[in-house]
Design a protein around this motif. Structure first.
Motif, short mmCIF file in Angstrom:
data_model
loop_
_atom_site.label_atom_id
_atom_site.label_comp_id
_atom_site.label_asym_id
_atom_site.label_seq_id
_atom_site.Cartn_x
_atom_site.Cartn_y
_atom_site.Cartn_z
N HIS A 42 -5.85 -9.43 8.15
CA HIS A 42 -4.65 -8.45 7.97
C HIS A 42 -5.10 -6.92 7.97
O HIS A 42 -6.07 -6.25 7.46
N ASP A 57 -10.93 -5.08 2.91
CA ASP A 57 -9.80 -5.72 2.63
C ASP A 57 -8.71 -5.14 3.33
O ASP A 57 -7.89 -4.50 2.71
N ASP A 58 -8.51 -5.27 4.75
CA ASP A 58 -9.18 -6.34 5.33
C ASP A 58 -9.28 -5.62 6.81
O ASP A 58 -9.46 -6.70 7.75
N GLU A 94 0.00 -8.68 4.27
CA GLU A 94 -0.54 -9.64 3.52
C GLU A 94 -0.52 -9.22 2.08
O GLU A 94 -0.20 -10.03 1.19
N GLU A 95 -0.86 -7.96 1.90
CA GLU A 95 -1.08 -7.51 0.36
C GLU A 95 0.43 -7.19 -0.23
O GLU A 95 0.41 -7.39 -1.32
N ASP A 109 -11.09 -12.73 5.81
CA ASP A 109 -10.40 -11.85 4.51
C ASP A 109 -11.24 -12.24 3.30
O ASP A 109 -11.71 -13.35 3.22
ZN LIG Z 1 -7.03 -9.46 1.85
#
Ligand SMILES: [Zn+2]
Length: 523
Positions: free
Chosen positions: A108, A175-176, A209-210, A236
């Motif tokens: 991501h 990340d990431d 994603e976060e 990830d």
């Molecule tokens: Zn991540």
């Protein structure tokens, strides 16, 4: 003189060994010859702010990655959710003639929100190189030679050595965006040597994603055919704390819950009313204390119900994982851990109950002699395979009721207050989901393990589940596939916090790992 000769001999032997290794490792050779190019592209990617709610910049990220993939001939496209105002996923593919199976490599490109003031090692979106870990004294350093000379000629001096212990500080470094960079560079290295994988290789880079992947399911539903594949390789998260390479076969589920208990309707003078008016902080303390015993075991009825026991392969993998609990305990200043000394690896295969925070009245400079009106906590319920996030929430509610509370989902009214000595408002936060765990003895699982092992002289670590959570069930509930995580970042990367960083050697190792996964053999 003798010792000097010995040293010289040793140096010659080492050079010979290095030569052999170099000859046998075209991915490493490729990387060594292109370090500056790789880092230049990575730095530019990290310079684009990537908070999912910052729609304008998140679009710039997706466009940048789209162009990275266009340059590589990966036929990229943006996969949009129905609402075009959401971060798109960037998709591309490397079609292999004759291949009937495919794998998707996922990473991501969005990151967690940043508190700019707390970023002391670098501004979050001004990627900064340091000679080592900032909190251990790592100094700001510059990459040795500019990639492009003032005359516009690109120079790639292969004699320039960049210390692999250097770290790059920026939001997303580990990340990431490290996943995005690692995957695309692994492709470059394979392409350059004319390698032919036995799987079709697909690429998917998600942009929120976060933020909890609120549209990933929708994007999958809209592009099912593109995204169908025999496995999703999730790049990830960090490698094992021991520094060894790692393959992870699942992630815990998660459900957050807000709990508020009530005292008097208005704050009271603690001298005039103390000992008489009940204090909500104390009420909450009692309630929370009833949820776990001294050893840390959750005492809520049904909490461990339905937990799927680990299989032989999983138990063996945990037993083989390097013991590092003592080291981490010392690093964290913990004399004792929960679970009567059971290893961390074992404990993360059990559902947990964590207090994320507690609030009632004030402390520090704002402290006053009062009986506060409420006490609030946020609980974090981590789930393992076999738990259901809705059921776990019900178990929690039943337990609170069992402690004599009226459980409601709204602010209490006067009638409720007068009738019930104990009232708790309990609400589940949106976005809960179940755990996911892929069996470690599936042919595709074994293929991934073998591929990663090939790139490491140390035994790799195989984990049935990560302690953290990922909404992998969003993927597996929609597609006939499995998910397997192959992380590459250093474990001390400060992900989600300020001063996020990536240790350069982890990117270098990660490129080799990901190339090996792309080249894994079909069983
Ligand atoms: Zn991540």
């Amino acid at each position: 003189m003798d010792s000097l000769r010995k040293l010289l001999n040793l140096a010659i032997v080492m050079l010979a060994v290095a030569g052999i290794v170099a000859g046998q490792n075209p991915v490493r050779d490729y990387r060594r010859a292109h370090e500056r190019q790789i880092l230049d592209e990575f730095t530019r990617l990290l310079s684009i702010p990537n908070i999912a709610s910052d729609r304008e910049n998140i679009r710039r990220n997706s466009q940048f990655i789209l162009e990275m993939m266009q340059r590589r001939g990966l036929h990229p496209q943006l996969l949009e959710a129905k609402s075009k105002d959401t971060p798109p996923a960037v998709y591309g593919e490397w079609k292999i003639a004759g291949a009937t199976q495919s794998v998707i490599l996922y990473a991501h490109y969005d990151g967690q929100p940043v508190d700019v003031k707390a970023w002391t090692a670098s501004p979050p979106f001004k990627p900064t190189w340091r000679s080592g870990r900032f909190d251990l004294g790592g100094k700001i350093v510059e990459l040795p030679i500019p990639l492009t000379s003032p005359t516009g000629i690109t120079s790639m001096p292969d004699a320039v050595w960049i210390d692999p212990e250097w770290r790059i500080y920026a939001r997303g470094a580990s990340d990431d965006k490290a996943g995005v960079m690692g995957i695309l560079t692994a492709f470059d290295a394979l392409k350059a040597q004319g390698a032919t994988p036995s799987f079709n290789i697909k690429f998917l880079f998600e942009g929120e994603e976060e933020a909890g992947s609120p549209h990933l399911g929708e994007i999958i539903d809209l592009h099912k055919e593109l995204l169908q594949s025999d496995a999703w390789i999730i790049c990830d998260g960090p490698v094992h704390q021991s520094g060894r390479k790692e393959v992870v076969f699942g992630a815990r589920g998660d459900q957050n819950v807000d709990v508020t208990v009530y005292g008097p309707k208005r704050p009271l003078h603690s001298g005039h009313y103390g000992n008489w008016a009940p204090n909500p902080a104390m009420v909450l303390a009692h309630l929370l204390a009833s949820m776990k015993d001294e050893s840390g075991r959750v005492t809520i009825a049904g909490w461990y119900e339905g937990v799927e026991p680990l299989g032989d392969a999983e138990r063996r993998a945990i037993a083989e994982a390097p013991a590092y609990d003592d080291q981490i305990r010392a690093e964290l200043g913990l004399a004792k851990t929960e679970g009567n000394g059971k290893p961390l690896m074992e404990m993360i295969n059990q559902p947990s109950l964590n207090i994320n925070g507690i609030s009632s009245g004030d402390v520090g400079a704002l402290a006053r002699n009062v009986i506060p009106t409420t006490a609030t906590t946020v609980l974090d319920l981590r789930l393992v395979k076999g738990n259901d996030y809705k059921k776990q929430f019900e178990h929690l509610i039943d337990h609170i009721k069992g402690q004599g509370f009226l459980v409601i989902d709204h602010e209490p009214g006067d009638a409720e207050r007068q009738e019930h000595a104990l009232i708790a408002k309990v609400t589940a936060r949106a976005g809960g989901y179940n755990a996911e765990r892929t069996p470690m003895d599936l042919p595709i699982s074994v293929a991934v393990i073998n591929a990663v092992q090939l790139t490491s002289k140390d035994p790799i670590v195989k984990l049935p589940t990560s302690g953290g959570s990922l909404p992998l069930s969003i993927i597996t509930s929609r597609l006939q596939t499995v998910t397997i995580s192959v992380p590459i970042a250093n474990y001390d990367n400060n992900q989600h916090a300020e001063n996020e960083n990536l240790r350069l050697q982890n990117l270098w190792d990660g490129i080799e790992t990901l190339a090996a996964v792309m080249m894994m053999k079909r069983n």
